[in-house]
Motif scaffolding. Structure first.
Motif, PDB file in Angstrom:
ATOM      1  N   PRO A 313       0.842  -1.207  -0.168  1.00  0.00           N
ATOM      2  CA  PRO A 313      -0.155   0.046  -0.118  1.00  0.00           C
ATOM      3  C   PRO A 313       0.864   1.314  -0.117  1.00  0.00           C
ATOM      4  N   PHE A 314       2.215   1.145   0.116  1.00  0.00           N
ATOM      5  CA  PHE A 314       3.054   2.443   0.370  1.00  0.00           C
ATOM      6  C   PHE A 314       3.931   2.365  -0.936  1.00  0.00           C
ATOM      7  N   LEU A 315       3.411   1.742  -1.815  1.00  0.00           N
ATOM      8  CA  LEU A 315       4.374   2.156  -3.196  1.00  0.00           C
ATOM      9  C   LEU A 315       3.534   3.035  -4.030  1.00  0.00           C
ATOM     10  N   ARG A 316       4.100   3.828  -5.077  1.00  0.00           N
ATOM     11  CA  ARG A 316       3.502   4.531  -5.930  1.00  0.00           C
ATOM     12  C   ARG A 316       4.001   4.290  -7.422  1.00  0.00           C
ATOM     13  N   THR A 317       5.133   3.715  -7.591  1.00  0.00           N
ATOM     14  CA  THR A 317       5.637   3.613  -9.002  1.00  0.00           C
ATOM     15  C   THR A 317       6.158   2.260  -9.143  1.00  0.00           C
ATOM     16  N   PRO A 318       6.106   1.505 -10.361  1.00  0.00           N
ATOM     17  CA  PRO A 318       6.971   0.306 -10.559  1.00  0.00           C
ATOM     18  C   PRO A 318       8.208   0.050 -10.339  1.00  0.00           C
ATOM     19  N   GLN A 319       8.865  -1.025 -10.250  1.00  0.00           N
ATOM     20  CA  GLN A 319      10.128  -1.311 -10.403  1.00  0.00           C
ATOM     21  C   GLN A 319      11.045  -0.474 -11.286  1.00  0.00           C
ATOM     22  N   GLY A 320      12.160   0.133 -10.795  1.00  0.00           N
ATOM     23  CA  GLY A 320      13.020   0.526 -11.557  1.00  0.00           C
ATOM     24  C   GLY A 320      12.773   2.321 -11.544  1.00  0.00           C
ATOM     25  N   HIS A 321      11.463   2.630 -11.091  1.00  0.00           N
ATOM     26  CA  HIS A 321      11.269   4.311 -11.274  1.00  0.00           C
ATOM     27  C   HIS A 321      11.173   4.660  -9.944  1.00  0.00           C
ATOM     28  N   PRO A 322      12.129   5.288  -9.642  1.00  0.00           N
ATOM     29  CA  PRO A 322      12.589   5.515  -8.092  1.00  0.00           C
ATOM     30  C   PRO A 322      11.483   6.325  -7.433  1.00  0.00           C
ATOM     31  N   GLU A 323      11.313   6.195  -6.089  1.00  0.00           N
ATOM     32  CA  GLU A 323      10.603   7.097  -5.262  1.00  0.00           C
ATOM     33  C   GLU A 323      11.750   7.524  -4.226  1.00  0.00           C
ATOM     34  N   GLY A 324      11.391   8.699  -3.505  1.00  0.00           N
ATOM     35  CA  GLY A 324      12.042   9.394  -2.580  1.00  0.00           C
ATOM     36  C   GLY A 324      11.826   9.796  -1.148  1.00  0.00           C
TER      37      GLY A 324
END
Ligand SMILES: NC(=O)c1ccc[n+]([C@@H]2O[C@H](COP(=O)([O-])OP(=O)(O)OC[C@H]3O[C@@H](n4cnc5c(N)ncnc54)[C@H](O)[C@@H]3O)[C@@H](O)[C@H]2O)c1
Length: 391
Positions: A313-324
């Motif tokens: 529930p705490f992910l916004r982008t798929p693998q390889g697209h960084p969050e920060g």
């Protein structure tokens, strides 16, 4: 039935040129579930109005003082649901009390207060007024930190034995406070900051350990000092710790580690495996497998379906697209917004919506600071166990 409007929030602090207010505003906006509608952005009313204009707020809802804001917003039928407190530390307690007494929920930055007595007052007020209080220990918002917690929970590390957490920064390796730097000035003034590096970043390190491992501190032995001559607060601390179950720990925080940016790193070692996470490379979590077995080291990366259910529930982008950094803050706002929306609509919040640092976490942090200072003064191991009100 779902709430048919956004959660309305106001901000205290975060005026022109301030650091963390902007980050909070970006984070709260990220999921489109919250709207900023009011503020007392500065102790200077003109600066507060200037910030209000820049954010296109209704001028009637930009206030000269936070006391005025709490009173007027509480009287409005469309008043704020929650306030974000992003002022220097010494104000957190009084500002939070002013809003809690009106039944307004709180998101507050750390350290929660400058004294344990104030922290305990907040614990009690939160309970009495049945409000939500979320503390922005934002590092707990990183998905790979949540994965670390899930691995510990699943027993993948075996019995825990040793924890090493370090938070070196280098920006205060000279007396910036004497050079007109406003942030350095309040952070190194005991009146406005409470303590120095221990309060500013030591509390993040202490919380990160507790969040990932669930371990409570039992004893500690601290060497806390002021390296830069003429500074009025601590700027470096090295702490030995013992956690429940005899787990050994090492906690280091420093603001005089020349060249270091925000190099927060957590390592946890158990009988079966270890783990290693760094804030400056937040999308990777290394699982260190036993040298005596035949399993290679594993690296968990951001955004994969293989991350634990509690992380999804705490992910916004798929693998390889960084969050920060901002998304990690938003991962504190997201559960707060969902919990408030559910409460107001008479629904149950999703089961992940209690995953944010609480008022009791804040009290534990302030207790940790006071205990480390006491240990250093006495040059001795001291009892560090503590149960805050309401825990
Ligand atoms: N979680 C994190 O990673 C993180 C990072 C930075 C700062 N912080 C915390 O956030 C808080 C703010 O830090 P900052 O770096 O943004 O400081 P800052 O000095 O950049 O901003 C503080 C703001 O508070 C305003 N302010 C002061 N007195 C006020 C009053 N009486 N009413 C309304 N506004 C008032 C100031 O005008 C300023 O706009 C601190 O508690 C700090 O420890 C947390």
């Amino acid at each position: 039935m779902a709430l048919d409007r956004k959660i309305r929030y106001g901000m205290v602090g975060g005026g022109p040129g301030a650091f963390i207010g902007d980050i909070h505003r970006s984070a709260a906006a990220l999921d489109g579930e919250m709207a900023l509608v009011a503020g007392a952005f500065s102790s200077d009313p003109e600066k507060s109005r200037r910030q209000g204009r820049a954010l296109h707020l209704n001028p009637d809802r930009v206030y000269d003082t936070y006391e005025q804001m709490a009173a007027r917003e509480a009287d409005r039928p469309d008043g704020i649901d929650v306030v974000s407190i992003v002022t220097p530390n010494v104000l957190h307690h009084d500002v939070a009390c002013a809003f809690i007494e009106k039944g307004i929920h709180v998101v507050c930055d750390k350290p929660m207060t400058t004294t344990r007595a104030d922290a305990e007052v907040l614990c009690r007020r939160v309970e009495e007024h049945d409000v939500i209080f979320a503390l922005t220990h934002n590092y707990a918002g990183y998905p790979l930190v949540k994965q670390a917690r899930a691995l510990v929970d699943q027993g993948r590390l075996g019995a825990l034995r040793k924890v090493v957490v370090e938070y070196p920064q280098g920006w205060l390796n000279r007396r910036l406070e004497a050079e007109g730097d406003k942030q350095a000035a309040w952070r190194t003034d005991p009146e406005t900051a409470g303590a120095g590096a221990l309060a500013d970043i030591g509390t993040h390190a202490e919380h990160l350990v507790r969040y990932v491992t669930g371990l409570r501190l039992e004893r500690l032995c601290a060497d806390v000092g002021t390296v830069v001559e003429g500074r009025a607060v601590d700027d470096d601390a090295s702490i030995l710790a013992r956690f429940e179950g005899g787990v050994r720990g090492l906690l280091h925080c420093s603001q005089v580690s020349t060249g270091e940016e925000n190099n927060l790193r957590l390592r946890v070692y158990g009988t079966e495996a270890g783990l290693d996470w760094r804030q400056e490379d937040p999308h990777r979590l290394r699982l260190l497998t036993d040298l005596h077995g035949d399993r290679p080291q594993q690296v968990y990366t951001h955004g994969r379906a293989s991350l634990a259910d509690s992380v999804q529930p705490f992910l916004r982008t798929p693998q390889g697209h960084p969050e920060g950094f901002i998304e990690a803050f938003a991962n504190i706002y997201r559960p707060v917004a969902r919990t408030l929306a559910a409460r107001k609509a008479g629904d149950d919040p999703p089961d992940w919506a209690d995953d944010y640092p609480t008022v009791q976490d804040g009290a534990r942090g302030v207790h940790f600071v006071e205990t480390a200072l006491e240990s250093s003064r006495r040059q001795a191991w001291v009892d560090a166990s503590y149960t805050p009100p309401g825990a």
